[in-house]
Write a protein that holds these residues in place. Structure first.
Motif, PDB file in Angstrom:
ATOM      1  N   UNK A 212       8.387  11.164 -14.597  1.00  0.00           N
ATOM      2  CA  UNK A 212       7.488  11.333 -13.510  1.00  0.00           C
ATOM      3  C   UNK A 212       6.312   9.963 -13.562  1.00  0.00           C
ATOM      4  N   UNK A 213       5.360  10.409 -12.830  1.00  0.00           N
ATOM      5  CA  UNK A 213       4.093   9.466 -13.064  1.00  0.00           C
ATOM      6  C   UNK A 213       3.619   9.722 -14.156  1.00  0.00           C
ATOM      7  N   UNK A 214       3.570  10.726 -14.910  1.00  0.00           N
ATOM      8  CA  UNK A 214       2.655  10.863 -15.934  1.00  0.00           C
ATOM      9  C   UNK A 214       3.393  10.645 -17.465  1.00  0.00           C
ATOM     10  N   UNK A 215       4.837  10.909 -17.432  1.00  0.00           N
ATOM     11  CA  UNK A 215       5.622  10.556 -18.542  1.00  0.00           C
ATOM     12  C   UNK A 215       7.130  10.438 -18.326  1.00  0.00           C
ATOM     13  N   UNK A 216       7.720   9.758 -19.436  1.00  0.00           N
ATOM     14  CA  UNK A 216       9.089   9.761 -19.344  1.00  0.00           C
ATOM     15  C   UNK A 216       9.700  10.228 -20.493  1.00  0.00           C
ATOM     16  N   UNK A 217      10.997  10.684 -20.581  1.00  0.00           N
ATOM     17  CA  UNK A 217      11.751  10.860 -21.787  1.00  0.00           C
ATOM     18  C   UNK A 217      13.195  10.201 -21.621  1.00  0.00           C
ATOM     19  N   UNK A 218      13.486   9.728 -22.651  1.00  0.00           N
ATOM     20  CA  UNK A 218      14.719   9.077 -22.464  1.00  0.00           C
ATOM     21  C   UNK A 218      15.282   8.581 -24.080  1.00  0.00           C
ATOM     22  N   UNK A 219      16.377   8.322 -24.118  1.00  0.00           N
ATOM     23  CA  UNK A 219      17.141   7.768 -25.320  1.00  0.00           C
ATOM     24  C   UNK A 219      17.751   6.255 -25.357  1.00  0.00           C
ATOM     25  N   UNK A 220      17.410   5.395 -26.329  1.00  0.00           N
ATOM     26  CA  UNK A 220      18.120   4.259 -26.594  1.00  0.00           C
ATOM     27  C   UNK A 220      19.205   4.527 -27.769  1.00  0.00           C
ATOM     28  N   UNK A 221      20.339   4.026 -27.225  1.00  0.00           N
ATOM     29  CA  UNK A 221      21.561   4.045 -27.988  1.00  0.00           C
ATOM     30  C   UNK A 221      21.786   2.637 -28.408  1.00  0.00           C
ATOM     31  N   UNK A 222      22.033   2.314 -29.841  1.00  0.00           N
ATOM     32  CA  UNK A 222      22.165   0.933 -29.967  1.00  0.00           C
ATOM     33  C   UNK A 222      23.210   1.008 -31.142  1.00  0.00           C
ATOM     34  N   UNK A 223      24.077  -0.002 -30.855  1.00  0.00           N
ATOM     35  CA  UNK A 223      25.439  -0.194 -31.895  1.00  0.00           C
ATOM     36  C   UNK A 223      24.812  -0.908 -33.041  1.00  0.00           C
ATOM     37  N   UNK A 224      25.513  -1.130 -34.215  1.00  0.00           N
ATOM     38  CA  UNK A 224      25.220  -1.850 -35.422  1.00  0.00           C
ATOM     39  C   UNK A 224      24.689  -3.330 -34.959  1.00  0.00           C
ATOM     40  N   UNK A 225      23.801  -4.005 -35.273  1.00  0.00           N
ATOM     41  CA  UNK A 225      22.932  -4.991 -35.167  1.00  0.00           C
ATOM     42  C   UNK A 225      22.618  -4.939 -33.716  1.00  0.00           C
ATOM     43  N   UNK A 226      22.513  -4.226 -32.978  1.00  0.00           N
ATOM     44  CA  UNK A 226      21.907  -4.144 -31.726  1.00  0.00           C
ATOM     45  C   UNK A 226      20.629  -4.377 -31.934  1.00  0.00           C
ATOM     46  N   UNK A 227      19.854  -5.193 -30.845  1.00  0.00           N
ATOM     47  CA  UNK A 227      18.213  -5.264 -30.910  1.00  0.00           C
ATOM     48  C   UNK A 227      17.593  -4.897 -29.557  1.00  0.00           C
ATOM     49  N   UNK A 228      16.511  -4.442 -29.850  1.00  0.00           N
ATOM     50  CA  UNK A 228      15.448  -4.186 -28.643  1.00  0.00           C
ATOM     51  C   UNK A 228      14.233  -5.228 -29.046  1.00  0.00           C
ATOM     52  N   UNK A 229      14.372  -6.304 -28.108  1.00  0.00           N
ATOM     53  CA  UNK A 229      13.504  -7.393 -28.737  1.00  0.00           C
ATOM     54  C   UNK A 229      11.977  -6.976 -28.487  1.00  0.00           C
ATOM     55  N   UNK A 230      11.137  -7.907 -29.003  1.00  0.00           N
ATOM     56  CA  UNK A 230       9.476  -7.805 -29.257  1.00  0.00           C
ATOM     57  C   UNK A 230       9.094  -7.576 -27.635  1.00  0.00           C
ATOM     58  N   UNK A 231       8.485  -6.326 -27.407  1.00  0.00           N
ATOM     59  CA  UNK A 231       8.137  -6.143 -26.235  1.00  0.00           C
ATOM     60  C   UNK A 231       6.732  -5.094 -26.172  1.00  0.00           C
ATOM     61  N   UNK A 232       5.951  -4.838 -25.091  1.00  0.00           N
ATOM     62  CA  UNK A 232       4.772  -4.206 -25.330  1.00  0.00           C
ATOM     63  C   UNK A 232       4.838  -3.182 -24.472  1.00  0.00           C
ATOM     64  N   UNK A 233       3.703  -2.276 -24.618  1.00  0.00           N
ATOM     65  CA  UNK A 233       3.613  -0.918 -23.866  1.00  0.00           C
ATOM     66  C   UNK A 233       2.207  -0.730 -23.394  1.00  0.00           C
ATOM     67  N   UNK A 234       1.969  -1.335 -22.361  1.00  0.00           N
ATOM     68  CA  UNK A 234       0.646  -1.493 -21.964  1.00  0.00           C
ATOM     69  C   UNK A 234      -0.084  -0.213 -21.348  1.00  0.00           C
ATOM     70  N   UNK A 235      -1.315   0.112 -22.051  1.00  0.00           N
ATOM     71  CA  UNK A 235      -1.898   1.222 -21.601  1.00  0.00           C
ATOM     72  C   UNK A 235      -1.015   2.748 -21.742  1.00  0.00           C
ATOM     73  N   UNK A 236      -0.015   2.564 -22.619  1.00  0.00           N
ATOM     74  CA  UNK A 236       0.730   3.808 -22.876  1.00  0.00           C
ATOM     75  C   UNK A 236       0.486   4.495 -24.475  1.00  0.00           C
ATOM     76  N   UNK A 237       0.696   5.725 -24.557  1.00  0.00           N
ATOM     77  CA  UNK A 237       0.806   6.246 -25.995  1.00  0.00           C
ATOM     78  C   UNK A 237       2.379   6.693 -26.033  1.00  0.00           C
ATOM     79  N   UNK A 238       3.017   6.246 -27.021  1.00  0.00           N
ATOM     80  CA  UNK A 238       4.484   6.216 -27.061  1.00  0.00           C
ATOM     81  C   UNK A 238       4.864   7.031 -28.395  1.00  0.00           C
ATOM     82  N   UNK A 239       5.788   7.923 -28.164  1.00  0.00           N
ATOM     83  CA  UNK A 239       6.243   8.863 -29.178  1.00  0.00           C
ATOM     84  C   UNK A 239       7.672   8.330 -29.475  1.00  0.00           C
ATOM     85  N   UNK A 240       8.245   8.062 -30.578  1.00  0.00           N
ATOM     86  CA  UNK A 240       9.548   7.642 -31.060  1.00  0.00           C
ATOM     87  C   UNK A 240      10.039   8.462 -32.358  1.00  0.00           C
ATOM     88  N   UNK A 241      11.398   8.999 -31.828  1.00  0.00           N
ATOM     89  CA  UNK A 241      12.133   9.609 -32.887  1.00  0.00           C
ATOM     90  C   UNK A 241      13.380   9.122 -33.192  1.00  0.00           C
TER      91      UNK A 241
END
Length: 244
Positions: free
Chosen positions: A73-102
């Protein structure tokens, strides 16, 4: 009894009720949401490690990252990133956000940065770099470590905690992300920006930075989204959220 995902949703609704760009939840709310995330496991969101998007099926370079959309929604989002071995999420930012990662399962290397200003007592070589290379900004390393599940949820903030980060999967792994507020279009200022990270001395040469000797610094340079970073959507198969 409500599912763990339902409890996560209800907690997010409360924690981000007054949220917006740059608004950080109270420490009590941060700890409350983190506590809920700490109790989420792969089975709670319908994941097993033998699912196809955790397999390294590419023989020619590009490894896709799969995103499972749970809620937004416009207040928050919930989702899951699934990575195979050696998969990469490249360097990126989170402007104005508070982010929780588990990290739900697996092992990954995380490197994160926060912006810093060039200390006033730095020499002229370092101070002049901002004028010579306007695309560069000085950042300090916040995290440079390997994380292996089970581990506690991590939190980053708009100006602190490692707002720019990169994930590299050492094994197949899954990361549950809560963003408050979520990304939006560029006109609203919350578009995702990608960066190259360059060693401090790659531009500064003999320049000296008047800073804490225990800190590690780098120059970050904005770039386009990497061509080899491919995110594909897949159907989330875990417990559904009931909006009330």
């Amino acid at each position: 009894m409500p599912s763990v995902v339902q409890r996560l949703f209800e907690t997010c609704k409360e924690v981000f009720a007054e949220g917006g760009d740059g608004i950080i939840p109270s420490l009590e709310d941060v700890n409350r949401l983190r506590s809920v995330l700490d109790n989420v496991g792969p089975s709670d969101v319908g994941l097993t490690q033998n699912m196809p998007y955790f397999q390294n099926s590419s023989s020619a370079g590009t490894l896709s990252v799969t995103y499972l959309h749970i809620y937004e929604c416009h207040k928050f989002s919930i989702g899951i990133f699934c990575l195979p071995p050696s998969g990469v999420i490249p360097l990126h930012n989170h402007p104005g956000m508070t982010v929780f990662s588990k990290l739900l399962f697996g092992s990954m290397h995380i490197k994160s940065y926060d912006w810093v200003n060039v200390p006033q007592n730095s020499d002229e070589i370092v101070n002049s770099l901002h004028y010579q290379h306007p695309g560069l900004r000085l950042a300090k390393v916040k995290t440079d470590a390997i994380f292996t599940a089970p581990c506690k949820a991590s939190v980053l903030y708009p100006e602190d905690g490692g707002n720019m980060h990169c994930f590299t999967a050492r094994t197949s792994c899954a990361v549950l992300d809560v963003l408050g507020p979520p990304y939006s279009d560029p006109d609203r200022g919350r578009d995702c920006t990608y960066f190259n990270n360059l060693p401090f001395d790659s531009f500064s040469g003999d320049g000296k930075l008047a800073a804490d000797e225990d800190e590690v610094y780098a120059w970050l340079e904005e770039r386009k989204k990497p061509d080899d970073f491919l995110v594909v959507g897949a159907r989330y198969s875990g417990p559904r959220i009931m909006e009330r």
